[in-house]
Scaffold this motif. Structure first.
Motif, PDB file in Angstrom:
ATOM      1  N   GLN A   1      36.136  57.548 112.265  1.00  0.00           N
ATOM      2  CA  GLN A   1      35.376  56.531 112.977  1.00  0.00           C
ATOM      3  C   GLN A   1      34.690  55.621 111.972  1.00  0.00           C
ATOM      4  N   VAL A   2      34.510  54.375 112.366  1.00  0.00           N
ATOM      5  CA  VAL A   2      33.871  53.422 111.469  1.00  0.00           C
ATOM      6  C   VAL A   2      33.134  52.373 112.287  1.00  0.00           C
ATOM      7  N   GLN A   3      31.981  52.024 111.804  1.00  0.00           N
ATOM      8  CA  GLN A   3      31.215  50.905 112.359  1.00  0.00           C
ATOM      9  C   GLN A   3      30.835  50.004 111.203  1.00  0.00           C
ATOM     10  N   LEU A   4      31.011  48.706 111.396  1.00  0.00           N
ATOM     11  CA  LEU A   4      30.814  47.738 110.331  1.00  0.00           C
ATOM     12  C   LEU A   4      29.957  46.583 110.831  1.00  0.00           C
ATOM     13  N   GLU A   5      29.005  46.177 110.021  1.00  0.00           N
ATOM     14  CA  GLU A   5      28.154  45.048 110.392  1.00  0.00           C
ATOM     15  C   GLU A   5      27.902  44.191 109.166  1.00  0.00           C
ATOM     16  N   GLU A   6      28.410  42.947 109.225  1.00  0.00           N
ATOM     17  CA  GLU A   6      28.283  42.018 108.107  1.00  0.00           C
ATOM     18  C   GLU A   6      27.029  41.164 108.221  1.00  0.00           C
ATOM     19  N   SER A   7      26.591  40.670 107.073  1.00  0.00           N
ATOM     20  CA  SER A   7      25.512  39.692 107.026  1.00  0.00           C
ATOM     21  C   SER A   7      25.621  38.936 105.710  1.00  0.00           C
ATOM     22  N   GLY A   8      24.874  37.844 105.611  1.00  0.00           N
ATOM     23  CA  GLY A   8      24.811  37.129 104.351  1.00  0.00           C
ATOM     24  C   GLY A   8      25.542  35.813 104.291  1.00  0.00           C
ATOM     25  N   GLY A   9      26.267  35.487 105.346  1.00  0.00           N
ATOM     26  CA  GLY A   9      26.950  34.203 105.343  1.00  0.00           C
ATOM     27  C   GLY A   9      25.970  33.049 105.439  1.00  0.00           C
ATOM     28  N   GLY A  10      26.494  31.853 105.261  1.00  0.00           N
ATOM     29  CA  GLY A  10      25.651  30.675 105.352  1.00  0.00           C
ATOM     30  C   GLY A  10      26.350  29.472 104.768  1.00  0.00           C
ATOM     31  N   SER A  11      25.574  28.434 104.539  1.00  0.00           N
ATOM     32  CA  SER A  11      26.100  27.191 103.992  1.00  0.00           C
ATOM     33  C   SER A  11      25.617  27.012 102.562  1.00  0.00           C
ATOM     34  N   VAL A  12      26.523  26.569 101.717  1.00  0.00           N
ATOM     35  CA  VAL A  12      26.202  26.388 100.310  1.00  0.00           C
ATOM     36  C   VAL A  12      27.012  25.218  99.781  1.00  0.00           C
ATOM     37  N   GLU A  13      26.517  24.591  98.756  1.00  0.00           N
ATOM     38  CA  GLU A  13      27.257  23.506  98.129  1.00  0.00           C
ATOM     39  C   GLU A  13      28.289  24.051  97.157  1.00  0.00           C
ATOM     40  N   SER A  14      29.281  23.251  96.897  1.00  0.00           N
ATOM     41  CA  SER A  14      30.336  23.613  95.964  1.00  0.00           C
ATOM     42  C   SER A  14      29.731  24.011  94.611  1.00  0.00           C
ATOM     43  N   GLY A  15      30.221  25.112  94.072  1.00  0.00           N
ATOM     44  CA  GLY A  15      29.693  25.641  92.821  1.00  0.00           C
ATOM     45  C   GLY A  15      28.608  26.674  92.999  1.00  0.00           C
ATOM     46  N   GLY A  16      28.137  26.826  94.222  1.00  0.00           N
ATOM     47  CA  GLY A  16      27.060  27.757  94.507  1.00  0.00           C
ATOM     48  C   GLY A  16      27.547  29.181  94.695  1.00  0.00           C
ATOM     49  N   SER A  17      26.604  30.050  95.052  1.00  0.00           N
ATOM     50  CA  SER A  17      26.886  31.471  95.207  1.00  0.00           C
ATOM     51  C   SER A  17      26.321  32.008  96.516  1.00  0.00           C
ATOM     52  N   LEU A  18      26.940  33.054  97.012  1.00  0.00           N
ATOM     53  CA  LEU A  18      26.451  33.791  98.165  1.00  0.00           C
ATOM     54  C   LEU A  18      26.800  35.252  97.959  1.00  0.00           C
TER      55      LEU A  18
ATOM     56  N   GLU B   1      37.414  25.321  99.630  1.00  0.00           N
ATOM     57  CA  GLU B   1      38.561  26.144 100.048  1.00  0.00           C
ATOM     58  C   GLU B   1      38.155  27.571 100.405  1.00  0.00           C
ATOM     59  N   ASP B   2      36.959  27.965 100.052  1.00  0.00           N
ATOM     60  CA  ASP B   2      36.458  29.295 100.414  1.00  0.00           C
ATOM     61  C   ASP B   2      35.804  29.320 101.784  1.00  0.00           C
ATOM     62  N   THR B   3      35.692  28.172 102.418  1.00  0.00           N
ATOM     63  CA  THR B   3      35.107  28.109 103.753  1.00  0.00           C
ATOM     64  C   THR B   3      35.948  28.908 104.734  1.00  0.00           C
ATOM     65  N   ALA B   4      35.333  29.849 105.412  1.00  0.00           N
ATOM     66  CA  ALA B   4      36.062  30.720 106.327  1.00  0.00           C
ATOM     67  C   ALA B   4      35.086  31.662 107.022  1.00  0.00           C
ATOM     68  N   MET B   5      35.593  32.327 108.030  1.00  0.00           N
ATOM     69  CA  MET B   5      34.887  33.477 108.580  1.00  0.00           C
ATOM     70  C   MET B   5      35.271  34.676 107.728  1.00  0.00           C
TER      71      MET B   5
ATOM     72  N   GLY C   1      32.209  39.645 111.708  1.00  0.00           N
ATOM     73  CA  GLY C   1      32.399  38.491 110.852  1.00  0.00           C
ATOM     74  C   GLY C   1      31.116  37.741 110.563  1.00  0.00           C
ATOM     75  N   THR C   2      31.140  37.026 109.450  1.00  0.00           N
ATOM     76  CA  THR C   2      30.014  36.171 109.076  1.00  0.00           C
ATOM     77  C   THR C   2      30.586  34.899 108.472  1.00  0.00           C
TER      78      THR C   2
END
Length: 132
Positions: free
Chosen positions: A1-18, A88-92, A125-126
């Motif tokens: 069994q597995v349960q998964l919960e993501e967090s941490g997504g958001g908007s950032v400018e090119s060259g940035g980090s998340l 190009e990294d923009t995605a769910m 997803g995030t």
């Protein structure tokens, strides 16, 4: 069994980090793969980075050198550090796990997975948006 919960997504400018986080509750008797996948609008879902029970990680060519997968077993949490982001990294981004993966097979998910096959359980997803 597995349960998964993501967090941490958001908007950032090119060259940035998340940094994405996935709290993972796993119940398994054998090997497993757990990792990060993404799906951009109009594209197939693809593997980004995965890690197996022994800590061996593998990455899609498009993110090698920029993204790092890691986990904190004490916190039951998987991370994806994403640096030098581009539009190009923009995605769910999804956290997913395969609890039936034989040892040595996890790399398939990061290198060849394109939305079908495997035996993955998914988080919700995030969203990551990178602006130019």
């Amino acid at each position: 069994q597995v349960q998964l919960e993501e967090s941490g997504g958001g908007s950032v400018e090119s060259g940035g980090s998340l940094r994405l986080s996935c709290v993972a509750s796993l119940t398994t008797r054998g090997g497993y793969c757990i990792g990060w996948f993404r799906q951009a609008p109009g594209k197939e879902r693809e593997g980004v980075a995965v890690i197996d029970i022994d800590g061996t990680s593998s990455y899609a060519d498009s993110v090698k050198g920029r993204f790092t997968i890691s986990r904190d077993n004490a916190k039951n949490t998987l991370y994806l550090q994403m640096n030098t982001l581009s539009p190009e990294d923009t995605a769910m981004y999804y956290c997913a796990a395969d609890l039936s993966a034989p040892p040595g097979t996890c790399a398939w998910y990061s290198r060849e997975y394109r939305g079908t096959g495997g035996a993955l359980t998914w988080g919700q997803g995030t969203l990551v948006t990178v602006s130019s």
